[in-house]
Design an enzyme around this catalytic site. Structure first.
Site, PDB file in Angstrom:
ATOM      1  N   GLY A  16      -9.449   5.432   2.025  1.00 39.47           N
ATOM      2  CA  GLY A  16     -10.199   6.098   3.087  1.00 39.47           C
ATOM      3  C   GLY A  16     -11.602   5.535   3.209  1.00 39.47           C
ATOM      4  O   GLY A  16     -12.582   6.270   3.336  1.00 39.47           O
ATOM      5  N   GLY A  17     -11.706   4.211   3.188  1.00 35.85           N
ATOM      6  CA  GLY A  17     -13.026   3.571   3.241  1.00 35.85           C
ATOM      7  C   GLY A  17     -13.676   3.635   4.617  1.00 35.85           C
ATOM      8  O   GLY A  17     -14.904   3.535   4.728  1.00 35.85           O
ATOM      9  N   ASP A  62       0.854  -1.194   0.000  1.00 35.56           N
ATOM     10  CA  ASP A  62       0.000   0.000   0.000  1.00 35.56           C
ATOM     11  C   ASP A  62       0.895   1.252   0.000  1.00 35.56           C
ATOM     12  O   ASP A  62       2.033   1.204   0.514  1.00 35.56           O
ATOM     13  CB  ASP A  62      -0.897  -0.047   1.255  1.00 35.56           C
TER      14      ASP A  62
HETATM   15  P1  13P Z   1      -8.892   4.304   6.244  1.00 37.94           P
HETATM   16  O1  13P Z   1      -7.773   4.432   7.238  1.00 37.94           O
HETATM   17  O2  13P Z   1      -9.746   5.501   6.188  1.00 37.94           O
HETATM   18  O3  13P Z   1      -9.656   3.065   6.451  1.00 37.94           O
HETATM   19  O4  13P Z   1      -8.210   4.208   4.809  1.00 37.94           O
HETATM   20  C1  13P Z   1      -7.408   3.106   4.500  1.00 37.94           C
HETATM   21  C2  13P Z   1      -6.639   3.329   3.258  1.00 37.94           C
HETATM   22  O5  13P Z   1      -7.087   3.988   2.349  1.00 37.94           O
HETATM   23  C3  13P Z   1      -5.324   2.677   3.171  1.00 37.94           C
HETATM   24  O6  13P Z   1      -4.640   3.023   2.020  1.00 37.94           O
END
Ligand code: 13P
Length: 282
Positions: free
Chosen positions: A206-207, A81
């Site tokens: 950012g789910g 990621d």
């Molecule tokens: P959150 O921390 O909002 O769940 O987002 C995770 C993310 O997008 C990791 O790349």
């Protein structure tokens, strides 16, 4: 079995569901995501970010996920990621990652295209898929929703994918990483325009913190990968707070065990939601 992003996202885009990408940073969190996937019999993306590579050695993360993936027929993507360093991407490929994300979103579009293309060249030669990012998805601690000006532009997204040949694109449509200060906002009209302009799988970072309704709608509009990190962490931290309010004084291993179920529940709940009632293709 191990899979790459194309293996799980192309069928998702075709059939209208999303695959969950869950952030891990150690053996315990990897096992939680793996156990959620195997208990529901669903494909999953296990995401390890460059920013937590000081906590767990990337080679060990690679070995650990390979060992687990070899125990099941469920497609398991081992994904790097948010990475801004091409050297670290090479390290992840050497550690057995099947997918990488190059995050050039803070660069000019021209530089982002140049670097992403270089990552695609290296990764594709090794059979590894590449996610790229275009537009502004703020990092943790800002808490602020973004304004329309910062959203990914459909024409730019189309040109970016055509020039870089990335396999999936993370787009800015209003979500942010971490906890929101105000109400979360997804700019659905922009998401629809981007999905119309490009055929590559689209990724929602950012789910965490978004409503079920918003996420379901985003999937209907073309999102096929949703990243969840903060809600998993919040579930564990909340449990730890409760335990200490109850004067917990046990062993660290007991604490690790007690935070397992709250994290597992979050991952399972999201995986079920992202399916949108569809049957997944393996
Ligand atoms: P959150 O921390 O909002 O769940 O987002 C995770 C993310 O997008 C990791 O790349």
């Amino acid at each position: 079995m191990l899979a790459n992003l194309n293996d799980v996202l192309i069928p998702a885009r075709k059939l209208g569901y999303a695959v969950g990408s869950f952030n891990v940073h150690n053996l315990e969190t990897i096992q939680v995501v793996f156990d959620a996937a195997t208990s529901l019999d669903l494909s999953v993306i296990i995401a390890f970010g460059e920013k937590v590579s000081h906590i767990s050695d990337i080679q060990l993360i690679g070995k650990c996920v390979h060992t687990l993936a070899n125990r099941t027929q469920i497609p398991i993507v081992l994904h790097l990621d948010h990475c801004k360093s091409i050297d670290f991407i090479v390290k992840a490929i050497q550690a057995g990652f099947t997918s990488v994300m190059y995050d050039g979103s803070s660069l000019s579009v021209a530089e982002n295209i140049k670097n992403t293309s270089e990552v695609v060249r290296i990764a594709h030669a090794a059979g590894i898929t590449v996610e790229a990012e275009l537009g502004s998805i703020p990092a943790e601690d800002t808490g602020q929703v973004i304004v329309e000006d910062q959203l990914t532009k459909p024409e730019e997204a189309k040109e970016f994918i055509e020039k870089t040949h990335c396999d999936a694109l993370a787009i800015a449509v209003g979500t942010i990483h971490g906890d929101y200060i105000g109400e979360p906002k997804i700019y659905h009209h922009r998401l629809k325009e981007i999905a119309k302009a490009v055929s590559a799988p689209l990724v929602l970072h950012g789910g965490s913190g978004n409503t079920e309704k918003d996420l379901t709608l985003a999937i209907e509009e073309g999102i096929t990968k949703i990243n969840i990190n903060t809600e998993i962490s919040n579930a564990a931290v909340q449990k730890i707070k409760e335990l200490f309010q109850e004067d917990f004084s046990g062993h660290l291993s007991a604490l690790s065990n007690k935070i397992r179920n709250p994290m597992l529940e979050v991952v399972k709940e999201k995986m079920n939601l992202f399916l949108c009632g569809r049957t997944i293709i393996k």
